[in-house]
Design a protein around this motif. Structure first.
Motif: not given
Length: 366
Positions: A150-151, A154, A158, A193-194, A197
């Motif tokens: 995810a990091d 992210y 984008s 990912p947003q 998290r």
């Protein structure tokens, strides 16, 4: 005091709650609750955002009724529209370099943008919330692997990631639904990912609470604890992220179309593509082909951004401002200390009222 007077006094305070109980469910809706809570500039921003967002949704839903022509229509019964025609009674926003009606392209483009936003946001919520729930609840090596992935996603730009995925999924351009799904899936990968998290952080905090430990002691299964206890308390901030991501999805879709990786013009109307095709018209003094698609992008994104930022401010106690209310709940005589003392002193039945107060030799109040 009679029994009727006692009953009327005892139920006077509960009467407003009983009357308002029928509409209590409406006041608890996310946006309605924040609208009632907002004041001043925050309320103005929230109202403006709601008006722009509702207008965008209504235009997208009723596009077949509002649009005078189809998105790829080049002629009517009177003949061809003509290229780069200025605004007139027949074409309110003029025509494009390809001979399309600008108003029709703008209206149909709202429906394309809304479909991409819905597919992208819903897919991101499902995938991101599920991964965040599993990762935060179980932890271990699975949590570490998902956090690293995810990091990495992210931290990747984008728009560049969306371009790469659009090329892989659809080869750059495709049909209407193919282009919508390609753009939506490419945006989904950026948004997952947003949600992951945010939900993971809430799950890690909530699973250490006492009520979760009590559920484990009672023998409740993991799936029931995750869905009934943890998930319901870890998704309160999702409406804020949804509104902000919706505006970002519109901008990402417009960026893909502007760079030529969006939907084909004959398959569906798309604001970014129309804006890219009108760049050469601006230098020639043809302003209408670029103004209206660009204005549609700005207004739709700004409306959702205003709603998201207003909800974010109202959710933060440090940023939330409250109106000072001059009204006191209940009778003032029953709550004000000074008036209650004067009322007791003026009451003949009060023994303290009949006793005169001696002056204090020191000049201070007793």
């Amino acid at each position: 005091m009679t029994a009727g007077e006692i009953t009327s006094v005892g139920t006077a305070g509960a009467a407003p709650e009983h009357v308002e109980g029928r509409g209590a469910w409406l006041k608890k809706l996310p946006v309605v609750h924040q609208l009632r809570q907002s004041v001043g500039l925050q309320r103005g921003m929230l109202v403006a955002g709601i008006v722009l967002t509702v207008a965008f949704v209504l235009v997208a839903v009723f596009a077949p009724v509002l649009a005078p022509f189809g998105w790829s229509q080049l002629r009517d019964l009177d003949g061809a529209f003509g290229a780069q025609q200025p605004p007139s009674a027949e074409h309110w926003f003029g025509t494009t370099v390809g001979g399309y009606d600008v108003l029709s392209r703008v209206v149909w483009g709202a429906r394309t943008a809304l479909l991409v936003v819905l597919v992208a946001v819903l897919s991101s919520i499902v995938v991101g919330v599920l991964l965040g729930l599993v990762s935060g609840y179980f932890g271990g090596w699975l949590d570490r692997v998902l956090v690293v992935i995810a990091d990495a996603v992210y931290a990747f730009p984008s728009l560049l990631l969306a371009i790469l995925l659009a090329i892989v999924i659809s080869g750059g351009q495709s049909s209407m639904w193919g282009g919508i799904l390609a753009a939506a899936l490419s945006i989904t990968v950026v948004f997952v990912p947003q949600y992951f998290r945010v939900v993971r952080a809430e799950v890690v905090r909530i699973k250490a609470e006492a009520f979760v430990d009590s559920a484990r002691v009672l023998g409740t299964g993991h799936w029931r604890i995750m869905t009934r206890h943890v998930l319901r308390n870890s998704t309160r901030t999702l409406p804020l992220i949804v509104t902000l991501n919706a505006s970002e999805a519109i901008l990402t879709l417009a960026g893909l179309g502007f760079l030529g990786f969006g939907i084909e013009p004959t398959a569906a109307a798309e604001w970014g593509y129309d804006l890219q095709r009108s760049l050469s018209d601006v230098t020639s003094g043809i302003w209408w082909t670029a103004l209206f698609p660009g204005l549609a992008i700005v207004l739709a994104a700004m409306g959702m951004t205003l709603v998201g930022e207003s909800l974010n401010d109202l959710a933060d106690p440090r940023l939330r401002s409250r109106a000072r209310s001059g009204q006191v709940s209940g009778a003032v005589a029953a709550t004000a200390v000074g008036e209650s003392v004067e009322a007791d002193a003026s009451d003949p039945a009060n023994p303290a009222a009949a006793e005169p107060r001696e002056p204090n030799p020191k000049g201070d109040d007793a």
